[in-house]
Structure formats: structure tokens, C-alpha cells
Design a protein around this motif. Structure first.
Motif, PDB file in Angstrom:
ATOM      1  N   ALA A   7       0.823  -1.203   0.000  1.00 56.79           N
ATOM      2  CA  ALA A   7       0.000   0.000   0.000  1.00 56.79           C
ATOM      3  C   ALA A   7       0.856   1.252   0.000  1.00 56.79           C
ATOM      4  CB  ALA A   7      -0.916   0.005   1.226  1.00 56.79           C
ATOM      5  N   GLU A   8       2.056   1.162   0.648  1.00 56.65           N
ATOM      6  CA  GLU A   8       2.911   2.340   0.658  1.00 56.65           C
ATOM      7  C   GLU A   8       3.494   2.572  -0.734  1.00 56.65           C
ATOM      8  OE1 GLU A   8       5.822   2.774   3.957  1.00 56.65           O
ATOM      9  OE2 GLU A   8       4.896   0.892   4.567  1.00 56.65           O
ATOM     10  N   GLN A   9       3.811   3.824  -0.970  1.00 58.06           N
ATOM     11  CA  GLN A   9       4.446   4.154  -2.228  1.00 58.06           C
ATOM     12  C   GLN A   9       5.939   3.870  -2.100  1.00 58.06           C
ATOM     13  OE1 GLN A   9       2.289   5.383  -4.605  1.00 58.06           O
ATOM     14  NE2 GLN A   9       3.935   5.015  -6.093  1.00 58.06           N
ATOM     15  N   LEU A  10       6.437   2.927  -2.888  1.00 60.37           N
ATOM     16  CA  LEU A  10       7.857   2.633  -2.828  1.00 60.37           C
ATOM     17  C   LEU A  10       8.584   3.421  -3.895  1.00 60.37           C
ATOM     18  CD1 LEU A  10       7.942  -1.208  -2.252  1.00 60.37           C
ATOM     19  CD2 LEU A  10       8.530   0.596  -0.633  1.00 60.37           C
ATOM     20  N   VAL A  11       9.650   4.122  -3.484  1.00 58.52           N
ATOM     21  CA  VAL A  11      10.440   4.883  -4.453  1.00 58.52           C
ATOM     22  C   VAL A  11      11.839   4.281  -4.478  1.00 58.52           C
ATOM     23  CG1 VAL A  11      11.315   7.168  -5.048  1.00 58.52           C
ATOM     24  CG2 VAL A  11       9.124   6.934  -3.851  1.00 58.52           C
ATOM     25  N   HIS A  37      15.079   0.673  -1.722  1.00 64.85           N
ATOM     26  CA  HIS A  37      13.978   1.642  -1.707  1.00 64.85           C
ATOM     27  C   HIS A  37      14.262   2.796  -0.756  1.00 64.85           C
ATOM     28  CE1 HIS A  37      11.553  -0.880  -4.224  1.00 64.85           C
ATOM     29  NE2 HIS A  37      11.788  -1.917  -3.429  1.00 64.85           N
ATOM     30  N   GLU A  38      13.737   3.957  -1.149  1.00 63.48           N
ATOM     31  CA  GLU A  38      14.009   5.165  -0.381  1.00 63.48           C
ATOM     32  C   GLU A  38      13.351   5.090   0.996  1.00 63.48           C
ATOM     33  OE1 GLU A  38      14.635   9.183  -2.331  1.00 63.48           O
ATOM     34  OE2 GLU A  38      12.580   9.299  -1.588  1.00 63.48           O
ATOM     35  N   LYS A  39      14.120   5.545   1.986  1.00 64.30           N
ATOM     36  CA  LYS A  39      13.654   5.602   3.382  1.00 64.30           C
ATOM     37  C   LYS A  39      13.137   4.271   3.889  1.00 64.30           C
ATOM     38  CE  LYS A  39      13.375  10.469   3.347  1.00 64.30           C
ATOM     39  NZ  LYS A  39      12.603  11.675   3.139  1.00 64.30           N
ATOM     40  N   LYS A  40      13.799   3.228   3.433  1.00 56.73           N
ATOM     41  CA  LYS A  40      13.546   1.887   3.958  1.00 56.73           C
ATOM     42  C   LYS A  40      14.888   1.333   4.398  1.00 56.73           C
ATOM     43  CE  LYS A  40       9.231   1.744   2.891  1.00 56.73           C
ATOM     44  NZ  LYS A  40       8.324   1.957   4.011  1.00 56.73           N
ATOM     45  N   ILE A  75      25.092   0.792 -11.041  1.00 50.61           N
ATOM     46  CA  ILE A  75      24.149   1.087  -9.957  1.00 50.61           C
ATOM     47  C   ILE A  75      23.516   2.433 -10.276  1.00 50.61           C
ATOM     48  CG2 ILE A  75      23.882   1.550  -7.500  1.00 50.61           C
ATOM     49  CD1 ILE A  75      26.337  -0.163  -6.947  1.00 50.61           C
ATOM     50  N   ARG A  76      22.220   2.432 -10.541  1.00 54.78           N
ATOM     51  CA  ARG A  76      21.528   3.693 -10.855  1.00 54.78           C
ATOM     52  C   ARG A  76      21.145   4.377  -9.556  1.00 54.78           C
ATOM     53  NH1 ARG A  76      21.194   5.727 -15.391  1.00 54.78           N
ATOM     54  NH2 ARG A  76      22.095   4.300 -16.906  1.00 54.78           N
ATOM     55  N   LEU A  77      21.582   5.608  -9.443  1.00 57.33           N
ATOM     56  CA  LEU A  77      21.233   6.381  -8.258  1.00 57.33           C
ATOM     57  C   LEU A  77      20.116   7.341  -8.632  1.00 57.33           C
ATOM     58  CD1 LEU A  77      22.013   7.037  -5.302  1.00 57.33           C
ATOM     59  CD2 LEU A  77      23.502   8.822  -6.203  1.00 57.33           C
ATOM     60  N   HIS A  78      19.049   7.348  -7.827  1.00 55.38           N
ATOM     61  CA  HIS A  78      17.921   8.242  -8.080  1.00 55.38           C
ATOM     62  C   HIS A  78      17.927   9.347  -7.044  1.00 55.38           C
ATOM     63  CE1 HIS A  78      16.378   5.445 -11.047  1.00 55.38           C
ATOM     64  NE2 HIS A  78      16.619   4.464 -10.194  1.00 55.38           N
ATOM     65  N   PRO A  79      17.390  10.508  -7.296  1.00 58.37           N
ATOM     66  CA  PRO A  79      16.600  10.883  -8.471  1.00 58.37           C
ATOM     67  C   PRO A  79      17.424  11.236  -9.711  1.00 58.37           C
ATOM     68  CG  PRO A  79      16.712  12.699  -6.924  1.00 58.37           C
ATOM     69  CD  PRO A  79      17.446  11.575  -6.308  1.00 58.37           C
ATOM     70  N   ASP A  80      18.745  11.212  -9.646  1.00 55.23           N
ATOM     71  CA  ASP A  80      19.542  11.622 -10.812  1.00 55.23           C
ATOM     72  C   ASP A  80      19.396  10.660 -11.980  1.00 55.23           C
ATOM     73  OD1 ASP A  80      20.665  12.018  -8.156  1.00 55.23           O
ATOM     74  OD2 ASP A  80      22.189  13.238  -9.132  1.00 55.23           O
ATOM     75  N   GLU A 176      24.168  15.146   6.299  1.00 54.76           N
ATOM     76  CA  GLU A 176      22.847  14.908   5.727  1.00 54.76           C
ATOM     77  C   GLU A 176      22.904  14.105   4.434  1.00 54.76           C
ATOM     78  OE1 GLU A 176      21.073  18.771   5.601  1.00 54.76           O
ATOM     79  OE2 GLU A 176      21.283  18.978   7.775  1.00 54.76           O
ATOM     80  N   PRO A 177      23.413  12.869   4.524  1.00 58.89           N
ATOM     81  CA  PRO A 177      23.490  12.040   3.321  1.00 58.89           C
ATOM     82  C   PRO A 177      22.106  11.530   2.921  1.00 58.89           C
ATOM     83  CG  PRO A 177      24.114  10.763   5.230  1.00 58.89           C
ATOM     84  CD  PRO A 177      23.861  12.151   5.728  1.00 58.89           C
ATOM     85  N   GLU A 178      22.013  11.072   1.671  1.00 60.06           N
ATOM     86  CA  GLU A 178      20.735  10.525   1.209  1.00 60.06           C
ATOM     87  C   GLU A 178      20.613   9.066   1.610  1.00 60.06           C
ATOM     88  OE1 GLU A 178      20.880  11.276  -3.008  1.00 60.06           O
ATOM     89  OE2 GLU A 178      21.776  13.223  -2.531  1.00 60.06           O
TER      90      GLU A 178
END
Lengths: 262, 305
Positions: A7-11, A37-40, A75-80, A176-178
Motif C-alpha cells: 500500500a505504501e508508495q515505494l520509491v 527503496h528510499e527511506k527503507k 548502480i543507478r542512483l535516483h533521483p539523478d 545529511e546524506p541521502e
């Protein structure tokens, strides 16, 4: 459980695509495909020598430090949406965005304050007001502030092992790393310090994406949202942690998780 | 009850114990030779210096500004000789410490493995060149070169001797500093790189502070070598006692004075003869002080990683 995960939006934050890695002639990673996934929290598990630390260290190009190492795939880094392994990409820029916490606490031979300020100073931040603020924030986020606020000028080596590791986490957070890479962050710590770090990791995912290598399956089950099981340089199975631990799709994963192997 | 006799198999082996004792004794003797020598040297220096100070007041020794022990109008101002030692050492250290440190940083943090393995033996060879050769190198090569820049430079001067002495000391500084930096664990470097630091930032901000105690020892050893160096100065700096802080002038140092006087024929027990020992004692006190400083620095900056 699966429904809530879906249900959560996975980015996607970073995606390994056909990633292979060679230490000179030895192939340590074999065509890995995996999405962080972001913030997981994503955990990498598997027996010793399976390549989980090698995979982790691809994400901040640590392998560039030693001659003879070679990446294949990307390795694709997003959002770039950029391949961070590309020769055009500056590994220093990658490391500025993707921090790392090591197996053994490795504070620098400096004061507590200067350890946390290190990453900022490296980036040319030298204004005391800004440093003070960021250092405090990072130490608070690493749940260390209350223990050290009275002695920020003490040498970091005077802290206990668990405190040193939280200091290293604060150091990684200050810029403040991503994304933060954890390489078996609790393997040198006692059970109480381990519990503190695990709790901290669960809190940190509100802010950053976390990729963690662990030897300890219970730890993976406790802290992670996604788990990847690796064996002999291959990614055997990747999925939501609940699913990997409750009903793994592959026989090898089940054998490892139930302790019949490894 | 346990019988009071010892079984034959468990009995003390006399020969084995005797051999151990003998070896222990030999080792102890070997170790005590160095201690005994040091004690003997200090004893003789102090004994002869006491005789000297019975004739010359300490005040004159410390504050007189002339050193003419062999003249009829004898003066014993040690500061004259110390000035030569200090000036030549400072010149040497201005060469050796920056260059030695830079070489150490380069070899430890930047140089590729093959180059490092090649460069180190060559560098250590520099320290193995006999100092008399350095002395003539200073006198007949460096001094004329410097005279092209300063035509007024005398043939004997502290600058040229000091510069060459600095080159001689480089390997002491660089080799020990490099060892200290290499001993810094890779995990600290990785921690720094992982924060996005460059090689230079890692070398200067993490590796060097972590190696402070070893680097300090290297510097102290370099300073001791400079203070104690004799031949280069004897050949290239002239041997007239000269109270000066100017490296462009010739001057005697504590060590070259000892050489000069010891080569002459001084009657045993004369005041001139005693000066050899006072000069030696001064030199010894200087190096002792340096060793103590080095010890304190090592303790203070003990590697804590």
C-alpha cells in the motif's frame, strides 16, 4: 503484512543492474539485480564470503581505493538516474551523498566534536555557528548528545565501544546524506549497545535510506523492511523481510534462515 | 601419605638448569654493557667537569661571550659554541623536517606500491653515506654554488654545512615518519574517504594526527642527529669559535671544538683539556633533554586508535 507493504508508495533510491565485481581475477559479485527503496532499511544477509560487504562497498565506490578492482554493470542512483559506477562520476561526490558506518568503530584521533564536524569541514564548512548546530543535531539524531554534551572536546577514543559506534553514525549523519551504508555495525559491540544501535537504525529510516550488511539474521528480521539473501556472490532471493523470513520462495534461502545451512 | 622422595623421572635436571642460567647470564651481560657504557661516560664527563668548574665559575661558563680556552687571556663562554650548534641545527632542520615530512606523506599515502619499495632503500642510502663525504660535498660543491648567489659568503660557513646536514638527516625523519603513518590502520583512512575526503585531506587531517607520536619521535631523532653531527661542520663550517646567530658566518660548534682540541697536544689535566669534557657534558645534556622531550611527546600522543 504484504498488503501494508504494497500500500505504501515505494520509491527506488538505488538500483544495482547486472552488477558484477572483480578483485583482480576473482569474481566476487555475479550479475546482481536489486533495488534499494528510499527511506527503507534493506538488509544484506548470507554466510561469510558471500559478497554482501563487497556489494555494500560498491554503493560508495570504496573499491576504487585499491588497485586491481573492477566493476561491471551499474548502480543507478535516483533521483539523478545516473550510474554511479560510471567512470565519469567522481567517487568523492558519490561518497558525499552516500555515507558509511563500518564494522569496527573507527573514530578519528580527534575530539568528539571534530569527529562529527569532519565531513562538514571536508566540504569546506568552517563557520562555528553552523558547525555547532549541525554537530548537535547529528549527535541528537545518533542518540549520543545527552551522554557527550558536557565533554565535546574530549578525545573520541575515550568513549565506550557502543558510544564510539554511535559517534560514527553521528559523523555519517552530520552531512545529511541521502543514504547510509552499514557494514555489520554491531559485530564488535555487546548486546545492550547492539540493541541501542538497532533502535537507532529503525528511527533513522524516517530520514535516510539504509543499506545494512549483517551477520545476524535476527537483526535483519528486527530492523529491515527488505532483505536480500546472498550466496557465493549471487543474489539468491530478494524481497520484503516478512516474506523472506516467513515464506521464502527458494529452498536455499529457507535452509539458511532456518539454520540448516551457514 | 605422599612419599618424601622425588621420582627419578620428575627430578630436576641439573644440566638443563645450568645451561639456562649460563645463557641468562650472557644475555644479562650483553644488555648491561650498554647501560654500563652510558653510566661510565656520564661519570667521566661529570668527574672532569667538576675539576673544570673548580677553576672556572659557572657564571662565566654560562654568560661569558668569548670562548678562548687556549689563549693566555682565557675565556670560557659555552654560548659561543652553542650558537654554532644551534644555528647549524636550525638550518639543517629547516631542510630536513619539511622535506622529510613531505616525502613520508608522499610515500605512505600517495606513491604506488612499486615506487615506494624502490624509493625507500635509496632514501635510506642517503643516511648511510659517510658524513665526511657530505662535508666535502658542502665545502667544494654547495659553498661555491651559494657564493654565486651571495658573493660575500665566506668559504667556511654554517649555512652550507647546515643545508647539507639537513639532506643527510632527511632519511631519518622521512623513514620513521613514514613507518608511523603506515602503521595507522586502514580503517581510519577508509572512514575518512567514506566521508568524501580526498587523499590529501585524509593524509593531513586523519593519518598525520593519528601518527603524531611517531612523527614527533622522528623529528626528535633528526634534531639529535643535527646537534651531534661533527664531520660536516668540521669540514665545511670552519672551526673558529664565533658567537653568531647568522648562518652566513663561519663558526665552531660544540662538536667541532671537541674534534679540534682533541687532535691537538694538550697536557693532561690542563684547563684546555678539561674543556673537552665540559663541552661533551653540554652536548650530552642537550641530547638528554631532547630525549626527554621526545619521551613526553610520545606519551602524550600515544596512538589511540
Amino acid at each position: 503484512m504484504e498488503t501494508t507493504a504494497n500500500a505504501e508508495q515505494l520509491v527506488a533510491k538505488a538500483q544495482a543492474q547486472n552488477l558484477s565485481f572483480y578483485y583482480s581475477d576473482y569474481q566476487a559479485l555475479k550479475s546482481i539485480n536489486m533495488t534499494v527503496h528510499e527511506k527503507k532499511v534493506t538488509a544484506l544477509i548470507g554466510p561469510s564470503g558471500c559478497g554482501k560487504s563487497t556489494l555494500l562497498r560498491c554503493f560508495n565506490r570504496m573499491h576504487d581505493l585499491y588497485p586491481g578492482n573492477r566493476y561491471e554493470g551499474g548502480i543507478r542512483l535516483h533521483p539523478d538516474n545516473t550510474d554511479l559506477l560510471s567512470p565519469d562520476v567522481d567517487p568523492i561526490e558519490v561518497r558525499m551523498r552516500i555515507s558509511m558506518v563500518f564494522q569496527k568503530p573507527n573514530p578519528f584521533p580527534k575530539s568528539i566534536y571534530e569527529n562529527v564536524a569532519y565531513g562538514l569541514r571536508v566540504r569546506g564548512v568552517n563557520k562555528r555557528v553552523i558547525l555547532d548546530e549541525k554537530v548537535e543535531e547529528a549527535l541528537r539524531d545518533a542518540a549520543l548528545w545527552d551522554e557527550v554534551k558536557e565533554r565535546l572536546d574530549d578525545l573520541a577514543s575515550n568513549l565506550s565501544g557502543g558510544q564510539q559506534q554511535r559517534l560514527c553514525i553521528a559523523r555519517a549523519l552530520a552531512t545529511e546524506p541521502e543514504m547510509i551504508l552499514f557494514d555489520e555495525p554491531t559485530s564488535a559491540l555487546d548486546p545492550i549497545a547492539t540493541a541501542n544501535i538497532e533502535e537507532l537504525i529503525s528511527e533513522l529510516k524516517e530520514k535516510v535510506t539504509i543499506l545494512i550488511v549483517t551477520h545476524n539474521m535476527q537483526q535483519a528480521a528486527r530492523v529491515s523492511d527488505f532483505t536480500a539473501y546472498m550466496y557465493l556472490g549471487e543474489l539468491v532471493e530478494f524481497g520484503a523481510t516478512d516474506q523472506i523470513f516467513i515464506k521464502p520462495q527458494k529452498k536455499e534461502t529457507e535452509d539458511y534462515i532456518t539454520g540448516r545451512f551457514g | 601419605m605422599i612419599p618424601a622422595t622425588t621420582s627419578a623421572r620428575l627430578k630436576k635436571r641439573r644440566t638443563r638448569h645450568l645451561r639456562e642460567r649460563v645463557i641468562e647470564g650472557v644475555l644479562f651481560l650483553a644488555a648491561s654493557i650498554s647501560v654500563f657504557t652510558t653510566v661510565a661516560i656520564v661519570y667521566i664527563l661529570v668527574k672532569e667537569s667538576v675539576v673544570f668548574f673548580q677553576q672556572v665559575p659557572l657564571k662565566d661558563f654560562l654568560f661569558d661571550t668569548q670562548w678562548t680556552p687556549l689563549f693566555d687571556d682565557a675565556h670560557f663562554g659555552i654560548v659561543v659554541l652553542l650558537s654554532g650548534t644551534v644555528v647549524s641545527s636550525v638550518v639543517a632542520l629547516c631542510v630536513a623536517i619539511p622535506l622529510g615530512t613531505i616525502i613520508a606523506i608522499y610515500l605512505s599515502e600517495f606513491a604506488p606500491f612499486a615506487l615506494r619499495e624502490l624509493a625507500k632503500p635509496f632514501l635510506e642510502l642517503l643516511g648511510g653515506v659517510p658524513t665526511i663525504i657530505y662535508g666535502y660535498f658542502a665545502l667544494i660543491f654547495v659553498t661555491p654554488l651559494l657564493q654565486k648567489i651571495y658573493p660575500d659568503l665566506p668559504g667556511f660557513n654554517l649555512l652550507s654545512a647546515g643545508l647539507v646536514m639537513g639532506i643527510m638527516i632527511i632519511p631519518y625523519v622521512s623513514s620513521l615518519s613514514e613507518d608511523a603513518m603506515r602503521a595507522v590502520p586502514m580503517s581510519l583512512r577508509e572512514g575518512s574517504y567514506a566521508m568524501g575526503a580526498t587523499r590529501l585531506q585524509t593524509a593531513l587531517k586523519v593519518v598525520m594526527p593519528a601518527a603524531t607520536s611517531g612523527i614527533a619521535s622522528a623529528y626528535i631523532l633528526g634534531i639529535s642527529r643535527a646537534v651531534g653531527e661533527t664531520m660536516i661542520l668540521a669540514v665545511a663550517a670552519g672551526m673558529q669559535p664565533n658567537l653568531t646567530w647568522n648562518p652566513l658566518e663561519p663558526a665552531a660548534t660544540v662538536t667541532t671544538y671537541i674534534v679540534q682540541v682533541a687532535l691537538g697536544d694538550l697536557p693532561h689535566g690542563s684547563i684546555g683539556y678539561q674543556t673537552i669534557f665540559v663541552a661533551g657534558l653540554s652536548l650530552m645534556l642537550m641530547t638528554l633533554m631532547l630525549n626527554i622531550v621526545g619521551h613526553i611527546l610520545r606519551k602524550k600522543y600515544r596512538e589511540a586508535y
